[in-house]
Design a protein around this motif. Structure first.
Motif, PDB file in Angstrom:
ATOM      1  N   UNK A 447       0.844  -1.187   0.000  1.00 12.99           N
ATOM      2  CA  UNK A 447       0.000   0.000   0.000  1.00 12.99           C
ATOM      3  C   UNK A 447       0.880   1.237   0.000  1.00 12.99           C
ATOM      4  N   UNK A 448       0.624   2.158  -0.932  1.00 11.24           N
ATOM      5  CA  UNK A 448       1.337   3.433  -0.969  1.00 11.24           C
ATOM      6  C   UNK A 448       0.341   4.554  -0.698  1.00 11.24           C
ATOM      7  N   UNK A 449       0.818   5.598  -0.043  1.00  6.98           N
ATOM      8  CA  UNK A 449      -0.044   6.744   0.235  1.00  6.98           C
ATOM      9  C   UNK A 449      -0.251   7.576  -1.024  1.00  6.98           C
ATOM     10  N   UNK A 450      -1.473   8.066  -1.171  1.00  2.00           N
ATOM     11  CA  UNK A 450      -1.814   8.908  -2.317  1.00  2.00           C
ATOM     12  C   UNK A 450      -1.564  10.371  -1.983  1.00  2.00           C
ATOM     13  N   UNK A 451      -1.029  11.096  -2.957  1.00  2.00           N
ATOM     14  CA  UNK A 451      -0.827  12.533  -2.772  1.00  2.00           C
ATOM     15  C   UNK A 451      -2.155  13.245  -2.603  1.00  2.00           C
ATOM     16  N   UNK A 452      -2.184  14.211  -1.714  1.00  2.00           N
ATOM     17  CA  UNK A 452      -3.377  15.035  -1.547  1.00  2.00           C
ATOM     18  C   UNK A 452      -3.591  15.842  -2.822  1.00  2.00           C
TER      19      UNK A 452
END
Length: 562
Positions: A447-452
């Motif tokens: 899982x990678x964090x999504x850019x705001x």
């Protein structure tokens, strides 16, 4: 917001020209549960700014808009509005004007909250509008500070934790302030979208941290001397033995926070400075995610859907703890379920309720393990079986024989990549011919964090940046990437997560390699040559599309793939 409030909010925003009908439909379609509010969906997708949304609501209702909430709130006002009420309804008292209580609200459409406040405080109440995140922060800061002051006023004795009697622990855990404090910590964790709460004792402090989008963040910490009371309260809630402080323990409980049922999985371990606890939060109302919502590229999605449609065989999902394996398996089960199929799962614990499935939670203390449960499951005439995790040879052996006798079996293992799952099964002592004849596919994921979307910043990558994700350096001047910033909508430039995937299909070539006991690296090289996309390669497409950052991808993917 209630449905009525959402409908009213939609009309206000369209009337103010902030969003279009099409954008509202996009926001509605993107919601994967019935918990996320309309304003939160719009902000997450970058379709509207949070401050603009609430300013428009204030103008429409003729109310004052307060973009920033003063954190120095009078304690006497906080005493009039209980913390549970403030957290549940997202309302915080601001000031007093001519005997009228002025409160900041995130949902001024909900007039019943104002009526309840008038009954609660026995005075006139006037609402102003503030952004939801500002109210949440003010509640955390002000109520926590008040509670800590009240706690410091309590009689305390400096007694070593190991010398505390059971009666003392029980009495401390049932103190009203301790109960409120634990409830407030859990409420705040839900508001922050946290998956876990960490309570960590150190020599001079009790550290509280929330895991949000896979990363730990510090929260307001209670006084150190309250550590025994807080841990005891959590253990009492989870039906654990508060007298046992020398051994690790596990417990679980279902609680109601506001209008949401939350399952808590509690784990404690003894440390140098006392018991440390981790509370996993499982929101039953969050619902199941569809396979289409996991972030798979179209070709990977189509291959995986064909794979899970097979009548028999074993399919493994692999990755570290917290990489979304269980969510993917539930998505797969939800995709293939039909009334004509019998689906049985055995898990530790049951994390989501799957309509139509027979679900079993393992209980090792009475002998119900993955292996023993699976042995009985295959006698129940299932079509599809999900085993929470293949941990040992016995479980693997039964799962594989179930797959060979006409069942479709889903399970998970902990390996770094998809080919590594084959090596893991062989290391357990499973014969190569059994693995080759039963395994049909392995999906590795992270899982990678999504850019705001509201604050991500474009930049020109350097050759060194591109080298991190195996992009030719000579393309540095021809592309634009994005980096994380920070805004009111996000914590630190990221908002939400998505998956990166590596799908290995067990074809004739892989079958021969299994029988020949070749290394996982050789299996991987051959599969990549035939078109398999590695975790890093899949993540790279999300970096180039502006969904995430190079730093985030390198954080979760193996560097040796580069």
């Amino acid at each position: 917001m209630a449905q009525l409030s959402s409908d009213l909010l939609a009309e206000v925003l369209v009337g103010a020209g902030l969003v279009t009908r099409d954008q509202l439909e996009t926001a509605a379609a993107s919601r994967n549960d019935d918990v996320e509010r309309l304003d939160e969906s719009l902000v997450r997708l970058g379709l509207a700014d949070e401050a603009d949304i609430f300013a428009a609501v204030a103008r429409h209702l003729g109310l004052e808009f307060v973009p920033e909430i003063d954190r120095d709130i009078d304690v006497s006002l906080l005493a009039e509005v209980p913390s549970e009420f403030a957290m549940r309804h997202q309302v915080v008292p601001l000031r007093e004007e001519d005997h009228t209580l002025v409160v900041a609200m995130a949902d001024p459409f909900d007039v019943t909250v104002l009526d309840d406040l008038r009954l609660l405080t026995r005075r006139d109440v006037r609402a102003v509008v503030s952004p939801r995140r500002k109210i949440t922060e003010a509640i955390e800061q002000s109520y926590m500070a008040k509670m800590f002051r009240d706690i410091d006023d309590m009689q305390r004795e400096d007694v070593a934790e190991e010398d505390l009697e059971i009666a003392d622990l029980q009495k401390m855990a049932r103190e009203a302030l301790v109960i409120k404090l634990v409830n407030l910590i859990l409420h705040q964790a839900i508001q922050e979208r946290a998956s876990d709460v960490h309570l960590e004792p150190h020599e001079r402090e009790l550290r509280v941290r929330y895991r949000v989008d896979g990363m730990l963040h510090d929260a307001s910490s209670p006084p150190r001397h309250l550590h025994p009371a807080i841990i005891s309260r959590v253990k009492i809630m989870a039906d654990m033995d508060i007298a046992e402080r020398r051994l690790p323990q596990d417990g679980r409980v279902r609680i109601k926070l506001g209008d949401r049922m939350i399952d808590l999985r509690v784990s404690t371990i003894p440390t140098l400075h006392g018991e440390s606890a981790v509370i996993r939060l499982l929101d039953r109302k969050a619902g199941l995610m569809e396979l289409t919502e996991l972030g798979m590229r179209r070709d990977t999605f189509e291959l995986f859907r064909r794979l899970i449609s097979r009548p028999h065989g074993i399919i493994l999902v692999t990755g570290p703890t917290g990489s979304g394996k269980t969510t993917t398996l539930y998505g797969a089960l939800n995709e293939i379920y039909s009334p004509e199929k019998k689906v049985i799962t055995i898990e530790e614990p049951v994390e989501y309720e799957l309509p139509g499935a027979n679900q079993i939670g393992v209980r090792p203390e009475i002998g119900l393990t993955f292996a023993s449960g699976l042995r009985h499951i295959v006698r129940q005439d299932p079509d599809v079986v999900m085993v929470g995790e293949v941990r040992d040879r016995e479980t693997a052996d039964i799962a594989i024989h179930a797959a060979l006798t006409g069942h479709l079996v889903f399970s998970t293992v902990h390996t770094n990549d998809a080919p590594g799952a084959i090596t893991r099964l062989l290391d357990m002592g499973i014969e190569p011919y059994l693995v080759a004849s039963s395994l049909v596919g392995v999906l590795a994921q992270r899982l990678v964090r999504l850019l705001c979307p509201n604050c991500k910043q474009p930049f020109q990558p350097t050759p060194e940046d591109l080298r991190e994700v195996s992009v030719p350096a000579d393309q540095a001047g021809a592309m634009t990437l994005y980096r994380a910033a920070a805004c009111e909508s996000c914590r630190n430039g990221y908002l939400g997560r998505t998956g990166v995937f590596e799908l290995l299909l067990v074809d004739d070539d892989v079958t021969r390699q299994i029988l020949d006991k070749v290394s996982a690296n050789e299996v991987k090289q051959r599969a990549v040559g035939k078109g398999m996309r590695t975790l890093l390669a899949d993540g790279r497409t999300k970096v180039l599309d502006g969904q995430t950052t190079i730093e985030e991808l390198v954080r979760v993917c193996q560097r040796d793939e580069i």
